[in-house]
Design a protein around this motif. Structure first.
Motif, mmCIF file in Angstrom:
data_model
loop_
_atom_site.group_PDB
_atom_site.id
_atom_site.type_symbol
_atom_site.label_atom_id
_atom_site.label_comp_id
_atom_site.label_asym_id
_atom_site.label_seq_id
_atom_site.Cartn_x
_atom_site.Cartn_y
_atom_site.Cartn_z
ATOM 1 N N MET A 94 8.071 42.556 -44.109
ATOM 2 C CA MET A 94 6.615 42.388 -44.184
ATOM 3 C C MET A 94 6.182 41.306 -43.199
ATOM 4 N N GLU A 95 5.099 41.590 -42.492
ATOM 5 C CA GLU A 95 4.726 40.667 -41.414
ATOM 6 C C GLU A 95 4.070 39.390 -41.914
ATOM 7 N N LYS A 96 3.377 39.485 -43.064
ATOM 8 C CA LYS A 96 2.684 38.310 -43.593
ATOM 9 C C LYS A 96 3.559 37.560 -44.592
ATOM 10 N N ASN A 97 3.489 36.236 -44.550
ATOM 11 C CA ASN A 97 4.264 35.439 -45.502
ATOM 12 C C ASN A 97 3.421 34.917 -46.647
ATOM 13 N N THR A 98 2.123 34.786 -46.413
ATOM 14 C CA THR A 98 1.250 34.297 -47.484
ATOM 15 C C THR A 98 0.083 35.256 -47.665
ATOM 16 N N MET A 99 -0.562 35.124 -48.815
ATOM 17 C CA MET A 99 -1.681 36.014 -49.141
ATOM 18 C C MET A 99 -2.703 35.243 -49.968
ATOM 19 N N GLN A 100 -3.910 35.773 -49.968
ATOM 20 C CA GLN A 100 -4.940 35.206 -50.824
ATOM 21 C C GLN A 100 -4.809 35.792 -52.223
ATOM 22 N N ALA A 101 -5.131 34.967 -53.219
ATOM 23 C CA ALA A 101 -5.051 35.422 -54.603
ATOM 24 C C ALA A 101 -6.033 34.633 -55.454
ATOM 25 N N VAL A 102 -6.509 35.284 -56.517
ATOM 26 C CA VAL A 102 -7.365 34.617 -57.503
ATOM 27 C C VAL A 102 -6.451 34.095 -58.599
ATOM 28 N N ILE A 103 -6.378 32.771 -58.705
ATOM 29 C CA ILE A 103 -5.372 32.140 -59.559
ATOM 30 C C ILE A 103 -6.057 31.338 -60.660
ATOM 31 N N LYS A 104 -5.598 31.571 -61.879
ATOM 32 C CA LYS A 104 -6.032 30.762 -63.014
ATOM 33 C C LYS A 104 -5.123 29.538 -63.045
ATOM 34 N N THR A 105 -5.698 28.383 -62.699
ATOM 35 C CA THR A 105 -4.880 27.171 -62.576
ATOM 36 C C THR A 105 -5.143 26.164 -63.687
ATOM 37 N N GLY A 106 -6.304 26.285 -64.356
ATOM 38 C CA GLY A 106 -6.666 25.289 -65.351
ATOM 39 C C GLY A 106 -7.654 25.868 -66.345
ATOM 40 N N PRO A 107 -8.132 25.019 -67.258
ATOM 41 C CA PRO A 107 -9.017 25.496 -68.323
ATOM 42 C C PRO A 107 -10.342 26.054 -67.786
ATOM 43 N N GLY A 108 -10.853 27.066 -68.487
ATOM 44 C CA GLY A 108 -12.186 27.584 -68.226
ATOM 45 C C GLY A 108 -12.338 28.268 -66.883
ATOM 46 N N GLU A 109 -13.584 28.698 -66.614
ATOM 47 C CA GLU A 109 -13.860 29.357 -65.335
ATOM 48 C C GLU A 109 -13.634 28.413 -64.167
ATOM 49 N N GLU A 110 -13.815 27.107 -64.406
ATOM 50 C CA GLU A 110 -13.602 26.122 -63.342
ATOM 51 C C GLU A 110 -12.142 26.102 -62.906
ATOM 52 N N GLY A 111 -11.268 26.589 -63.782
ATOM 53 C CA GLY A 111 -9.834 26.595 -63.471
ATOM 54 C C GLY A 111 -9.403 27.776 -62.629
ATOM 55 N N ILE A 112 -10.356 28.639 -62.246
ATOM 56 C CA ILE A 112 -10.031 29.814 -61.435
ATOM 57 C C ILE A 112 -10.330 29.497 -59.976
ATOM 58 N N VAL A 113 -9.330 29.627 -59.124
ATOM 59 C CA VAL A 113 -9.496 29.310 -57.708
ATOM 60 C C VAL A 113 -8.978 30.461 -56.851
ATOM 61 N N VAL A 114 -9.490 30.541 -55.631
ATOM 62 C CA VAL A 114 -8.905 31.434 -54.631
ATOM 63 C C VAL A 114 -7.932 30.594 -53.819
ATOM 64 N N GLY A 115 -6.675 30.960 -53.876
ATOM 65 C CA GLY A 115 -5.654 30.171 -53.202
ATOM 66 C C GLY A 115 -4.819 31.019 -52.269
ATOM 67 N N GLU A 116 -3.999 30.351 -51.491
ATOM 68 C CA GLU A 116 -3.069 31.008 -50.565
ATOM 69 C C GLU A 116 -1.664 30.770 -51.107
ATOM 70 N N ILE A 117 -0.967 31.864 -51.439
ATOM 71 C CA ILE A 117 0.366 31.735 -52.047
ATOM 72 C C ILE A 117 1.339 32.656 -51.306
ATOM 73 N N PRO A 118 2.643 32.437 -51.497
ATOM 74 C CA PRO A 118 3.623 33.300 -50.817
ATOM 75 C C PRO A 118 3.501 34.758 -51.247
ATOM 76 N N VAL A 119 3.684 35.679 -50.308
ATOM 77 C CA VAL A 119 3.786 37.099 -50.655
ATOM 78 C C VAL A 119 5.083 37.288 -51.431
ATOM 79 N N PRO A 120 5.030 37.975 -52.595
ATOM 80 C CA PRO A 120 6.265 38.154 -53.370
ATOM 81 C C PRO A 120 7.282 39.015 -52.628
ATOM 82 N N GLU A 121 8.551 38.821 -52.972
ATOM 83 C CA GLU A 121 9.629 39.648 -52.412
ATOM 84 C C GLU A 121 10.272 40.432 -53.537
ATOM 85 N N ALA A 122 10.548 41.704 -53.287
ATOM 86 C CA ALA A 122 11.111 42.569 -54.318
ATOM 87 C C ALA A 122 12.588 42.279 -54.523
ATOM 88 N N GLY A 123 12.978 42.020 -55.768
ATOM 89 C CA GLY A 123 14.384 41.920 -56.131
ATOM 90 C C GLY A 123 14.887 43.292 -56.546
#
Ligand SMILES: [Zn+2]
Ligand SMILES: [Zn+2]
Length: 148
Positions: free
Chosen positions: A1-30
């Motif tokens: 896969m050419e890309k190593n990171t991707m954008q994602a909507v991540i629940k990081t903390g309490p409430g709606e304020e805890g939802i962020v758009v972040g850049e995380i590693p693209v998963p690899e299939a085991g």
């Protein structure tokens, strides 16, 4: 896969304020797993409950469990035929495999199940990692590749 990171909507903390758009590693299939390129994802009532901390989940976690996509890669050679296939998927990532429900083929009802979007990274992302066992092949229909 050419890309190593991707954008994602991540629940990081309490409430709606805890939802962020972040850049995380693209998963690899085991072994036995597939990485699916997300083409569409539903927003479920459960997602709203997770946003408001009214449904069990484990943070940080990528939200979203109602996913349609195209298999981008697989971790096992015997699953190679899945690559490029349009799929929907079961919402659970893992089940106990030993309870009566699991052994009856009803892993979706296992009380030990851990689902994408709540306990495993889900589909509010460019790619989602799931067991090949959970994939459902969808027919290609005219216009189905014109994702939004
Ligand atoms: Zn749902
Ligand atoms: Zn079970």
């Amino acid at each position: 896969m050419e890309k190593n990171t991707m954008q994602a909507v991540i629940k990081t903390g309490p409430g709606e304020e805890g939802i962020v758009v972040g850049e995380i590693p693209v998963p690899e299939a085991g072994p036995g797993q597939a990485v699916v390129a997300v083409r569409a994802v539903g927003i479920c009532g459960t997602d709203v409950h997770i946003a408001h901390d009214e449904y069990a989940h484990e943070r940080p976690v990528v939200m979203g469990h109602e996913v349609l996509g195209t298999v981008a890669s697989v971790g096992s050679a015997e699953d190679a035929d899945w690559v490029g296939v349009t799929v929907a998927m079961e919402t659970y990532f893992r089940a106990c495999e030993v309870c009566d429900l699991c052994r009856a083929g009803r892993r979706n009802l296992c009380v030990e199940r851990r689902s994408i979007g709540s306990f495993r990274d889900g589909g509010f992302a460019e790619y989602v990692l799931v067991p090949v066992l959970n994939l459902h092949r969808l027919p290609e229909t005219p216009g189905s590749s014109t994702a939004c």
